[in-house]
Design a protein around this motif. Sequence first.
Motif, PDB file in Angstrom:
ATOM      1  N   GLN A 139       0.640  -1.205  -0.038  1.00 23.62           N
ATOM      2  CA  GLN A 139      -0.245  -0.026   0.421  1.00 23.62           C
ATOM      3  C   GLN A 139       1.007   1.174  -0.472  1.00 23.62           C
ATOM      4  O   GLN A 139       1.684   0.739   0.844  1.00 23.62           O
ATOM      5  CB  GLN A 139      -1.115  -0.301   0.820  1.00 23.62           C
ATOM      6  CG  GLN A 139      -2.145  -1.450   1.010  1.00 23.62           C
ATOM      7  CD  GLN A 139      -3.124  -1.301   2.263  1.00 23.62           C
ATOM      8  OE1 GLN A 139      -3.428  -0.427   2.324  1.00 23.62           O
ATOM      9  NE2 GLN A 139      -2.143  -1.613   3.641  1.00 23.62           N
ATOM     10  N   LEU A 140       0.292   2.000  -0.933  1.00 25.43           N
ATOM     11  CA  LEU A 140       1.353   3.384  -1.031  1.00 25.43           C
ATOM     12  C   LEU A 140       0.307   5.276  -0.917  1.00 25.43           C
ATOM     13  O   LEU A 140      -0.787   4.717  -1.664  1.00 25.43           O
ATOM     14  CB  LEU A 140       2.067   3.594  -2.109  1.00 25.43           C
ATOM     15  CG  LEU A 140       2.692   4.414  -2.927  1.00 25.43           C
ATOM     16  CD1 LEU A 140       3.817   5.588  -1.544  1.00 25.43           C
ATOM     17  CD2 LEU A 140       3.155   5.325  -3.770  1.00 25.43           C
ATOM     18  N   ALA A 141       0.668   5.705   0.296  1.00 23.73           N
ATOM     19  CA  ALA A 141      -0.930   6.717   0.765  1.00 23.73           C
ATOM     20  C   ALA A 141       0.762   7.583   0.594  1.00 23.73           C
ATOM     21  O   ALA A 141       1.718   8.114   1.471  1.00 23.73           O
ATOM     22  CB  ALA A 141      -1.044   6.144   2.154  1.00 23.73           C
ATOM     23  N   PHE A 142      -0.147   8.613  -0.114  1.00 22.60           N
ATOM     24  CA  PHE A 142       0.388  10.242  -0.672  1.00 22.60           C
ATOM     25  C   PHE A 142       0.210  10.961   0.821  1.00 22.60           C
ATOM     26  O   PHE A 142      -0.952  11.078   0.925  1.00 22.60           O
ATOM     27  CB  PHE A 142       0.571  10.615  -1.877  1.00 22.60           C
ATOM     28  CG  PHE A 142       1.078   9.898  -2.377  1.00 22.60           C
ATOM     29  CD1 PHE A 142       3.007   9.747  -2.434  1.00 22.60           C
ATOM     30  CD2 PHE A 142       0.747   9.242  -3.355  1.00 22.60           C
ATOM     31  CE1 PHE A 142       3.430   9.317  -3.607  1.00 22.60           C
ATOM     32  CE2 PHE A 142       2.162   8.849  -4.234  1.00 22.60           C
ATOM     33  CZ  PHE A 142       3.180   8.286  -4.624  1.00 22.60           C
ATOM     34  N   HIS A 143       0.749  11.853   1.100  1.00 20.59           N
ATOM     35  CA  HIS A 143       0.761  13.582   1.948  1.00 20.59           C
ATOM     36  C   HIS A 143       0.448  14.092   1.069  1.00 20.59           C
ATOM     37  O   HIS A 143       1.639  15.215   0.538  1.00 20.59           O
ATOM     38  CB  HIS A 143       1.761  13.890   3.154  1.00 20.59           C
ATOM     39  CG  HIS A 143       2.006  12.482   3.680  1.00 20.59           C
ATOM     40  ND1 HIS A 143       3.202  12.111   3.832  1.00 20.59           N
ATOM     41  CD2 HIS A 143       1.965  11.376   3.359  1.00 20.59           C
ATOM     42  CE1 HIS A 143       3.707  10.991   5.874  1.00 20.59           C
ATOM     43  NE2 HIS A 143       3.029   9.906   4.796  1.00 20.59           N
ATOM     44  N   ASP A 144      -0.969  14.702   0.815  1.00 21.58           N
ATOM     45  CA  ASP A 144      -0.668  15.719   0.038  1.00 21.58           C
ATOM     46  C   ASP A 144      -0.464  16.850   0.061  1.00 21.58           C
ATOM     47  O   ASP A 144       0.243  17.672   0.953  1.00 21.58           O
ATOM     48  CB  ASP A 144      -2.142  15.695  -0.625  1.00 21.58           C
ATOM     49  CG  ASP A 144      -2.034  16.423  -2.137  1.00 21.58           C
ATOM     50  OD1 ASP A 144      -3.412  15.740  -2.866  1.00 21.58           O
ATOM     51  OD2 ASP A 144      -1.662  16.256  -2.584  1.00 21.58           O
ATOM     52  N   SER A 145       0.338  17.781  -1.052  1.00 17.66           N
ATOM     53  CA  SER A 145       1.088  19.193  -0.511  1.00 17.66           C
ATOM     54  C   SER A 145       0.395  20.333  -1.854  1.00 17.66           C
ATOM     55  O   SER A 145      -0.042  19.553  -3.194  1.00 17.66           O
ATOM     56  CB  SER A 145       2.004  19.717  -1.080  1.00 17.66           C
ATOM     57  OG  SER A 145       2.719  20.518  -1.396  1.00 17.66           O
ATOM     58  N   SER A 146       0.115  21.402  -1.885  1.00 22.77           N
ATOM     59  CA  SER A 146      -0.670  22.223  -2.808  1.00 22.77           C
ATOM     60  C   SER A 146       0.729  22.983  -3.213  1.00 22.77           C
ATOM     61  O   SER A 146       0.005  24.237  -3.525  1.00 22.77           O
ATOM     62  CB  SER A 146      -1.442  22.767  -2.078  1.00 22.77           C
ATOM     63  OG  SER A 146      -0.665  24.110  -0.703  1.00 22.77           O
ATOM     64  N   ALA A 147       1.872  22.931  -2.135  1.00 25.02           N
ATOM     65  CA  ALA A 147       3.261  23.471  -2.450  1.00 25.02           C
ATOM     66  C   ALA A 147       3.377  23.777  -3.906  1.00 25.02           C
ATOM     67  O   ALA A 147       4.040  22.074  -4.560  1.00 25.02           O
ATOM     68  CB  ALA A 147       4.093  23.817  -1.433  1.00 25.02           C
ATOM     69  N   GLY A 148       3.994  24.388  -4.719  1.00 26.84           N
ATOM     70  CA  GLY A 148       4.945  23.863  -5.610  1.00 26.84           C
ATOM     71  C   GLY A 148       6.165  23.699  -5.669  1.00 26.84           C
ATOM     72  O   GLY A 148       6.952  23.889  -4.358  1.00 26.84           O
ATOM     73  N   GLY A 149       7.026  22.869  -6.656  1.00 24.68           N
ATOM     74  CA  GLY A 149       8.091  22.318  -6.353  1.00 24.68           C
ATOM     75  C   GLY A 149       8.364  20.977  -5.329  1.00 24.68           C
ATOM     76  O   GLY A 149       9.562  20.787  -4.778  1.00 24.68           O
ATOM     77  N   GLU A 180      -0.641   9.549  -9.281  1.00 18.05           N
ATOM     78  CA  GLU A 180      -1.689   9.151  -8.482  1.00 18.05           C
ATOM     79  C   GLU A 180      -1.895   9.400  -7.045  1.00 18.05           C
ATOM     80  O   GLU A 180      -1.579   9.154  -5.743  1.00 18.05           O
ATOM     81  CB  GLU A 180      -1.010   7.115  -8.360  1.00 18.05           C
ATOM     82  CG  GLU A 180      -1.031   6.693  -9.815  1.00 18.05           C
ATOM     83  CD  GLU A 180      -1.192   4.949  -9.054  1.00 18.05           C
ATOM     84  OE1 GLU A 180      -1.921   4.239  -8.781  1.00 18.05           O
ATOM     85  OE2 GLU A 180       0.325   4.291  -8.925  1.00 18.05           O
ATOM     86  N   PRO A 181      -2.454  11.246  -6.456  1.00 13.88           N
ATOM     87  CA  PRO A 181      -2.668  11.517  -5.390  1.00 13.88           C
ATOM     88  C   PRO A 181      -3.440  10.432  -4.845  1.00 13.88           C
ATOM     89  O   PRO A 181      -2.827  10.747  -3.501  1.00 13.88           O
ATOM     90  CB  PRO A 181      -3.212  12.742  -6.135  1.00 13.88           C
ATOM     91  CG  PRO A 181      -3.336  12.739  -7.542  1.00 13.88           C
ATOM     92  CD  PRO A 181      -3.065  11.361  -7.701  1.00 13.88           C
ATOM     93  N   GLY A 182      -3.871   9.624  -5.003  1.00 10.15           N
ATOM     94  CA  GLY A 182      -4.417   8.869  -4.018  1.00 10.15           C
ATOM     95  C   GLY A 182      -3.800   7.730  -3.592  1.00 10.15           C
ATOM     96  O   GLY A 182      -4.306   6.618  -2.972  1.00 10.15           O
ATOM     97  N   GLY A 183      -2.756   7.233  -3.903  1.00  9.47           N
ATOM     98  CA  GLY A 183      -1.892   6.385  -4.058  1.00  9.47           C
ATOM     99  C   GLY A 183      -2.686   5.276  -5.242  1.00  9.47           C
ATOM    100  O   GLY A 183      -3.187   4.867  -5.822  1.00  9.47           O
ATOM    101  N   PHE A 184      -2.300   3.133  -3.727  1.00 11.94           N
ATOM    102  CA  PHE A 184      -2.550   2.244  -4.283  1.00 11.94           C
ATOM    103  C   PHE A 184      -2.384   1.803  -3.441  1.00 11.94           C
ATOM    104  O   PHE A 184      -1.864   1.378  -2.165  1.00 11.94           O
ATOM    105  CB  PHE A 184      -2.144   1.685  -5.731  1.00 11.94           C
ATOM    106  CG  PHE A 184      -0.953   1.433  -5.907  1.00 11.94           C
ATOM    107  CD1 PHE A 184      -0.231   0.721  -5.085  1.00 11.94           C
ATOM    108  CD2 PHE A 184       0.553   2.384  -6.110  1.00 11.94           C
ATOM    109  CE1 PHE A 184       1.168   0.616  -4.561  1.00 11.94           C
ATOM    110  CE2 PHE A 184       1.255   2.596  -6.228  1.00 11.94           C
ATOM    111  CZ  PHE A 184       1.802   1.186  -5.575  1.00 11.94           C
ATOM    112  N   SER A 185      -3.515   0.072  -3.047  1.00 20.43           N
ATOM    113  CA  SER A 185      -3.626  -0.947  -2.510  1.00 20.43           C
ATOM    114  C   SER A 185      -3.471  -1.757  -3.398  1.00 20.43           C
ATOM    115  O   SER A 185      -3.932  -2.081  -4.031  1.00 20.43           O
ATOM    116  CB  SER A 185      -4.606  -1.022  -1.572  1.00 20.43           C
ATOM    117  OG  SER A 185      -3.984  -2.618  -1.108  1.00 20.43           O
ATOM    118  N   ASP A 186      -1.949  -2.500  -3.495  1.00 14.18           N
ATOM    119  CA  ASP A 186      -2.114  -3.850  -4.654  1.00 14.18           C
ATOM    120  C   ASP A 186      -1.862  -5.253  -3.560  1.00 14.18           C
ATOM    121  O   ASP A 186      -0.516  -4.957  -2.456  1.00 14.18           O
ATOM    122  CB  ASP A 186      -0.719  -3.280  -5.559  1.00 14.18           C
ATOM    123  CG  ASP A 186      -0.998  -4.595  -6.712  1.00 14.18           C
ATOM    124  OD1 ASP A 186      -1.769  -5.191  -6.936  1.00 14.18           O
ATOM    125  OD2 ASP A 186      -0.234  -3.671  -7.487  1.00 14.18           O
TER     126      ASP A 186
END
Length: 242
Positions: A139-149, A180-186
């Motif tokens: 499983q991969l989960a991202f900690h989202d960001s709205s900042a550039g770079g 894939e901002p939502g990550g995945f489960s595989d």
Amino acid sequence: MVKLAIPALLAGLLAAPLTHAGNVGATLTVDQLQLQGSGNYTVQPDNRKLYSRIVNVDTYKDIAEWAIDKDSWQPVATNAQHNGSQAQGGWNPLAGGGGLAVDMAEGDGAWRSGESSLWTDILLNLAPGASVTVSGRLQLAFHDSSAGGAKSSGFAGICLDLSPAACEPDYKRGSTLGAEPGGFSDSFSLGWHNDTAYNQQLLWRTQLMVDALSPVPEPANWGMLGAGLGLLGLCRKRYRSG
């Protein structure tokens, strides 16, 4: 004029580290990890390395903590921290896997990078007619960001190979925050059967990695900070002139 400048300066300083949207990172976990087999086979722990670090992108030197042990059955853990950023990992094959995580803070500067990675080898000795299957869930989960770079990515590779010196992942999956901002489960499952008349030695290798680059501070935060510094400079110039 000074009363207006100081609040603007403090607002610019405090806004960056407190803006949660400026953080970026990822968490990669492997669970339900198990080995099933039939016939005559043995399992032998070999080499492994768990590494977590936060580095200066220019010099590639900063904080690093790592653990390596010839006994792959013992749990290991790492943790590296710097200015609100953190990279950590944990691995316990007897408990069914582990996880890696990186979380980079905006206030740590865009020149900082975090990484956590795992490389573990286990040798499987199969007698003629024996079979083994390695399976688990990734499983991969991202900690989202709205900042550039900012960037964040994760990669996993699992292999079961007859060539220990050149083991390529039979199962691999990688992704990025942008893709894939939502990550995945595989789920994965790898199997091998010794259909020869000789003993065979397989290499079961697990490779995991997550990384992230510190985001650039929000333009609004820099604007407030610059306005405060400019007003203070103007006040100081007028005070000297008087």
